[in-house]
Design an enzyme around this catalytic site. Structure first.
Site, PDB file in Angstrom:
ATOM      1  N   ASP A 127       0.839  -1.186   0.000  1.00  0.00           N
ATOM      2  CA  ASP A 127       0.000   0.000   0.000  1.00  0.00           C
ATOM      3  C   ASP A 127       0.881   1.245   0.000  1.00  0.00           C
ATOM      4  OD1 ASP A 127      -2.326   1.800   0.602  1.00  0.00           O
ATOM      5  OD2 ASP A 127      -3.313  -0.114   0.997  1.00  0.00           O
ATOM      6  N   HIS A 204      -3.843   6.058   3.120  1.00  0.00           N
ATOM      7  CA  HIS A 204      -4.514   4.830   2.681  1.00  0.00           C
ATOM      8  C   HIS A 204      -3.902   3.593   3.320  1.00  0.00           C
ATOM      9  CE1 HIS A 204      -5.819   1.739  -0.271  1.00  0.00           C
ATOM     10  NE2 HIS A 204      -6.836   2.549  -0.528  1.00  0.00           N
ATOM     11  N   SER A 536     -11.142  -0.748  -1.073  1.00  0.00           N
ATOM     12  CA  SER A 536      -9.868  -0.729  -0.343  1.00  0.00           C
ATOM     13  C   SER A 536     -10.086  -0.958   1.146  1.00  0.00           C
ATOM     14  CB  SER A 536      -9.154   0.611  -0.536  1.00  0.00           C
ATOM     15  OG  SER A 536      -8.548   0.687  -1.799  1.00  0.00           O
TER      16      SER A 536
END
Length: 774
Positions: A127, A204, A536
């Site tokens: 990520d 994220h 996600s």
């Protein structure tokens, strides 16, 4: 009277909005009149009502059955009807919603399974990096030493000191730049634009890692209020290894195939047990052996490492699902039962309930978009009258989906507005932080607000927006998120994708405090916990469950793990009705949900699993037409593995997958499946129940499967016969094997194409309930 005197009746709350200036006695009289519509006698209504809310707002609570509640919800005067639930101490909800509390145990007494929370399982997250100082990744001496199987390292870099960043929780960190910089030039690190290290700039990666394996963190909330509770990952005792492959560019994360494949390579060397990758590329999809994610996950499968992918955010159009290899777990996104109701009170005392992340009350003038934007579309290129927007809340409409809530908020902000009421279809409505305070309402509510504005020609329209609240127990849930990418797979239509769905809407998890919650340059706010939405977010939920499965069943193959997830998944919401497919007006089907919504506790004891090894997948690739040379390019060397196609290729429909999809059924077709008994009861018999898809007749042979300590595997055959006539559409059924305790469900998806005009573009329909029990 006993409120729960009838099993079918439960306490419901009927909300009517503002009391329209009526006295309490008149309001109560109106409530009784409304309630009498669903009772035979007025006295029954009087006995059913518990409270009449008649001061600050209008509504009542009453003991109703589901039919009465549904009838009231369809009444014009009623805004909403919802079950009254018992409240308890709050958590951040998604794990408790799936039944996986910190005190969960297996319910089957004979199982003697102690539920572990990922003890010593190593999860690799590919990520945008990690914020190591977050409470989710703090050092914990109760975890014990780093597992001896760990061969990785903690790589230092810009503002990332291995001596302080890594610990017994965050045991490894790496970053990969070569591919990214080769494509885009030197990474911009000036002014904190990015970090040349594993430190997260985008947020994220921190969010997904926290969701999957984050430690228990009490009193987490969004800006001190919304979603307050104990934040934790699904496998809070698992170890975390971070592989930063995505970098901040153009207000989002960008990931290069070369970097991704390097990360896969290192992760498999380092000794991770599970890999999670919330990334991908939309169709047209590349061949399976021509993408970093599919090649990397194929290698992982051979080494016993499960890989979990996000399905993509390109819904609700069909065939947009990404990451479609049969060896990876592909996860769709769905809602949970938590909402953030926000009351909107207009100057004429009318009130509505939308949703938002409003942290404090607002009382301002109200204008419609046509006063600010040239054609009424709330977009930057149409902004013409900043004076009209200055200091006001602007009512915007989605304009047939052409404008997003975020786009409208930025346009109104540019015009000097103080907030947005954004009206969109209820099936597409998605609450999010847009930097500028935004309340989301449906089109009906938006139309009423517009009518109010247009009727106030002599008086300035005003609006009072109250701070949002957190409400748990909202129904129906789960529902498929409108943005979640749908199947069928555009390159392997015989393989059901997505595989499962999991929570992915408004998920609260850890966030870098130096990154604003929206990542917009103009947003200077700081928070350690942030809501985020997307597949996600659903991907790391399944990653956490896979880590738990791995800790309880360390010898299971990735195929067995996936099978356990799929065959125990459920397809109904908490009202016992079919899940809804967001963005549409239909019930969800297997192309929306995959096999269904993950159910962690049943997955620990699935009864039967569909197992497959690397050789099965080699034969699968041969069946797709790949040459032996191409197959060898994908397969890691192993003395015991035959990579030739000489042993007999199989079609993708014959791969031992926990679902059967036949997209081009013209004649009678028979497919084989093999199941393995992994239950504690080694000597048992499973019986089949079949629901045939509409337009077909399905037979299973043998109708019963017997297992013993010496025979843990059994084969069965499924014969699907098409009807004489067909419209070329997808229909849905299922095969369920049960021993009286376990329920092993296999989705069955068929499109009959035995007519000349039955071609591409056929639409899914609901299944026909033709049930056969053996």
């Amino acid at each position: 009277m006993s409120a729960l005197s009838s099993v079918a009746s439960q306490v419901h709350i009927v909300y009517l909005g503002h009391n329209n200036g009526l006295t309490p006695s008149l309001t109560t009289q109106f409530h009784l009149q409304l309630l009498s519509r669903v009772f035979a006698e007025p006295e029954e209504a009087r006995q059913a009502i518990l409270y009449s809310y008649s001061y600050g707002f209008s509504g009542f609570s009453a003991v109703l059955n589901s039919t009465q509640a549904t009838t009231l919800s369809e009444t014009e005067e009623v805004i909403s009807v919802f079950r009254s639930r018992m409240l308890q101490l709050h958590t951040t909800r998604s794990w408790d919603f799936m039944g996986l509390s910190l005190h969960s145990q297996m319910e089957q007494p004979s199982s003697q399974m102690h539920l572990k929370y990922g003890d010593d399982v190593i999860v690799g997250i590919l990520d945008t990096g990690v914020w190591p100082e977050s409470e989710s990744f703090r050092d914990d001496p109760h975890l014990g030493p780093v597992p001896s199987s760990w061969r990785g390292t903690c790589v230092g870099g810009q503002q990332f000191d291995p001596a302080t960043a890594c610990n017994r929780k965050l045991i490894g960190a790496r970053y990969y730049l070569a591919g990214f910089e080769a494509e885009t030039g030197l990474l911009n690190t000036s002014g904190g634009a990015e970090y040349r290290s594993a430190r997260d700039r985008v947020g994220h990666g921190t969010h997904t890692a926290s969701t999957a394996v984050g430690a228990v963190s009490p009193n987490a909330s969004y800006f001190g209020g919304l979603g307050r509770g104990a934040a934790r990952g699904g496998a809070p005792r698992a170890r975390l290894a971070v592989y930063k492959v995505c970098w901040f560019k153009d207000l989002t994360g960008r990931c290069n195939d070369a970097d991704i494949l390097a990360a896969f390579d290192d992760a498999l060397h380092d000794g991770v047990h599970v890999i999670s990758a919330s990334l991908g590329s939309p169709p047209p999809l590349s061949p399976l052996f021509a993408t970093s994610t599919e090649v990397g996950s194929f290698h992982a499968m051979q080494l016993g490492v499960s890989t979990v992918f996000s399905a993509g955010n390109d819904g609700p159009d069909a065939a947009m699902v990404q990451n479609v290899s049969p060896w990876g777990v592909t996860v769709a996104a769905s809602t949970i039962d938590r909402r953030f109701p926000t009351v909107i009170a207009l100057g004429n005392n009318a009130s509505f309930v939308g949703e938002g992340f409003i942290v404090k009350d607002m009382k301002t003038p109200l204008v419609e978009s046509t006063s600010v934007f040239a054609d009424g579309t709330c977009s930057l290129d149409q902004l013409v009258n900043r004076t009209a927007a200055s200091g006001k809340i602007v009512l915007c409409f989605s304009t047939m989906g052409m404008v997003s809530g975020e786009g409208a908020a930025l346009a109104v902000y540019a015009g000097g507005g103080s907030g947005v009421i954004f009206a969109d279809s209820s099936s597409r409505r998605s609450n999010q932080d847009n930097f500028l305070p935004t309340v989301h309402v449906n089109l009906r509510q938006g139309t009423h607000i517009l009518n109010y504005i247009q009727s106030r020609s002599r008086q300035r329209p005003t609006v009072h927006v109250s701070a949002s609240r957190t409400v748990v127990g909202s129904t129906p849930a789960p529902a498929i998120a409108y943005f979640s990418s749908r199947g069928p797979s555009s390159i392997s239509p015989n393989i059901l994708k997505p595989d499962v769905t999991a929570p992915g809407v408004n998920i609260l998890a850890a966030w870098p405090p130096k990154s604003s919650p929206t990542m917009l340059p103009l947003d200077k706010r700081s928070t350690e916990w942030n809501f985020d939405t997307g597949t996600s977010m659903s991907c790391p939920h399944v990653t956490g469950i896979v880590a738990i499965l791995r800790s309880v069943h360390p010898t299971w193959s990735p195929a067995a793990v996936k099978s356990a997830l799929m065959t125990t998944a459920y397809v109904h919401d908490d009202t016992s009705d079919a899940m809804l497919a967001g963005g549409t007006q239909k019930a969800a089907d297997a192309f929306d949900t995959g096999a269904g919504h993950v159910d962690p506790l049943p997955a620990l004891d699935p009864g039967l699993v569909y197992d497959a090894d690397a050789r099965d997948h080699v034969r699968f690739l041969c069946g797709l037409g790949y040459t032996e040379a191409q197959v060898r390019q994908m397969v890691l060397p192993s003395p015991a593995l035959d990579t030739s196609c000489a042993g007999g290729a199989i079609g993708d429909a014959d791969l031992n997958y926990p679902a059967i999809v036949l997209p081009e059924l013209r004649v009678v077709v028979t497919v084989k499946r093999t199941v393995t008994n992994v239950g504690l009861q080694r000597e048992t018999v499973y019986h089949a129940t079949v629901i045939s898809p509409q337009g077909t007749h399905v037979e299973v042979w043998p109708p019963a499967l017997a297992f013993s300590p010496r025979c843990a595997r059994a084969e069965y055959y499924v014969t699907v016969t098409p009807a004489k006539l067909s419209r070329g559409r997808y229909d849905f059924g299922e095969i369920v094997w049960s021993d009286g305790y376990h329920r092993v469900r296999t989705p069955l998806v068929v499109r009959v194409t035995n007519l000349p005009d039955a071609g591409v573009g056929a639409q899914p329909t609901n299944q026909h309930r033709d049930t056969t029990e053996y």
